[in-house]
Scaffold this active site. Structure first.
Site, PDB file in Angstrom:
ATOM      1  N   ASP A 116       0.819  -1.215   0.000  1.00 63.46           N
ATOM      2  CA  ASP A 116       0.000   0.000   0.000  1.00 63.46           C
ATOM      3  C   ASP A 116       0.849   1.259   0.000  1.00 63.46           C
ATOM      4  OD1 ASP A 116      -2.037  -1.821   0.154  1.00 63.46           O
ATOM      5  OD2 ASP A 116      -3.059  -0.869   1.827  1.00 63.46           O
ATOM      6  N   ARG A 140       0.316   5.652  17.203  1.00 65.48           N
ATOM      7  CA  ARG A 140       0.116   6.683  16.166  1.00 65.48           C
ATOM      8  C   ARG A 140       0.645   8.064  16.560  1.00 65.48           C
ATOM      9  NH1 ARG A 140       0.318   2.316  14.067  1.00 65.48           N
ATOM     10  NH2 ARG A 140      -1.523   1.275  13.242  1.00 65.48           N
ATOM     11  N   SER A 185      -5.746  -7.660   7.493  1.00 72.02           N
ATOM     12  CA  SER A 185      -5.096  -6.402   7.831  1.00 72.02           C
ATOM     13  C   SER A 185      -4.420  -6.584   9.183  1.00 72.02           C
ATOM     14  CB  SER A 185      -6.123  -5.262   7.898  1.00 72.02           C
ATOM     15  OG  SER A 185      -5.506  -4.074   8.356  1.00 72.02           O
TER      16      SER A 185
END
Length: 403
Positions: A16, A96, A179
């Site tokens: 990706d 994150r 995923s």
């Protein structure tokens, strides 16, 4: 389209982000800097460098963030005993803001005016990345290709890769793969059969933990030392944060500790099912609560439990750098001054059970709680008045209701 001079891309080297890298070059016609964070995902990261070089990238950053990840993000979260919706140890969520912090830092260093990420338009990560960037440097533009390009299917994604001579691994062809997200704290798996919450997750999904039914029949006893609310040693040996968590991952994984099959509520408004494995984190949470049980005052402990869901929700929703999370962190950290000592746990068949705890700052008094004669002055008759005063409102309530 807004003119962009230079972009810093959060780059894994996977299919990706390799496609995103090419798309950025084509779409914006500017220099792209790649940033790959080593968060202990257990993968060889040098192939990411080779793939970036093949795409003509001159400035390639691969940074080992394992110690910073655990000491500055995981441990502060564990001080709060944070669990999202009472179960999830926030393994993806807490990574994150660290990645965003370094994206912003590199952007400032190289004079970039935009950062880019590969999060999809249905997930939480897009929110987490972008809210963090908003808080750290509002001048930076954020490029989210999955929300901008005209690729709408996996078939189109693979066609784009083949058109631009981007290698497609064999396991990425055919049916869409699971995923998977991984770092030193956890692994998560979503997609395919897991999209039906009625289906039992197949055994091959699990990567870090054995099936508790297949775990050793003999328990393993471990002792974790704490200082100021943070774990600092294992079985008497001092260890760095990342080394300690890594060792606990191995111990917990061997005994099937830390598996979670969860249907959670995403911030953007949909339910999602995932399989999480957090062996070391599960052990540390149990141990931390164990040492707090003898070192925290009752009201302080209960207040922490009251704010914990709010604190966890802020991390899940991407507000790590928000003022309210920092305010709650200050409260949590203030409570940890005397949370020091040792906790002994038994690992057995999927469980991490506290079996003893000691601290030089313990509030536990054997003289107070003993059923035997105590040298500590405690008048049993005092309980009578205590109960009478607490029962006064109940008597009034019962009288009004005709009881």
């Amino acid at each position: 389209m807004t003119k962009i001079e230079k972009i810093v891309l959060s780059y894994s080297g996977g299919l990706d982000t390799s496609i995103i890298l090419k798309w950025l070059q084509e779409t914006y016609g500017c220099e792209v800097v790649t940033f790959t964070a080593d968060l202990g995902q257990g993968e060889e990261l040098e192939p990411a460098r080779a793939k970036a070089e093949m795409s003509g990238i001159k400035d390639i950053r691969i940074v080992d963030l394992r110690e910073e990840f655990v000491s500055d993000f995981v441990f502060p979260m564990l001080r709060a005993n944070a669990l999202y919706e009472g179960q999830y140890l926030l393994g993806s969520s807490i990574a994150r803001p660290l990645i965003a912090k370094h994206l912003v830092g590199i952007a400032r260093e190289v004079g970039a005016d935009a950062i880019a990420h590969g999060a999809t338009g249905k997930g939480n990560d897009q929110v987490r990345f972008e809210l963090a960037v908003n808080a750290l440097d509002p001048s930076l533009k954020v490029i989210a290709p999955w929300r901008q390009w005209n690729i709408r299917s996996r078939t189109q994604l693979l066609e784009y890769a083949e058109k631009h001579h981007i290698p497609v691994p064999g396991d990425k062809r055919g049916e869409a793969p699971f995923s998977i997200d991984a770092n030193l704290l956890h692994t998560s798996t979503e997609g395919k059969i897991l999209e039906n919450p009625a289906e039992v997750a197949p055994d091959h999904i699990y990567q870090r933990t054995v099936d508790p039914l297949d775990a050793p029949d003999t328990p393993e006893i471990i002792t974790i030392g704490f200082e100021g609310g943070d774990p600092v040693s294992l079985n008497g040996t001092a260890m760095t944060p990342a080394a300690l968590l890594s060792e606990l991952n191995g111990l917990g994984g061997r005994h099937g500790v830390g598996r979670l099959d969860l249907v959670e509520n995403r911030f953007i408004g949909m339910k999602s099912r995932g399989i999480y494995e957090t062996p070391g984190g599960t052990i540390l949470l149990a141990a931390h609560r164990g040492i707090e049980s003898i070192t925290l005052d009752r009201a302080a402990a209960h207040l922490k439990d009251e704010i914990m869901p709010r604190y966890a929700e802020l991390i899940y929703n991407g507000f790590w750098f928000a003022p309210e999370r920092e305010m709650l962190q200050a409260l949590v950290d203030q409570s940890q001054a005397f949370v020091s000592g040792e906790v002994t746990l038994r690992l057995y068949k999927g469980s991490a059970s506290v079996i003893s705890r000691t601290s030089p700052w313990s509030l536990y008094s054997a003289d107070l709680v003993t059923f035997e004669e105590s040298p500590v002055a405690y008048d049993h008759h005092d309980a009578e008045g205590f109960i009478r005063l607490n029962g006064l409102r109940l008597k009034s309530w019962a009288a009004r209701n005709g009881r």
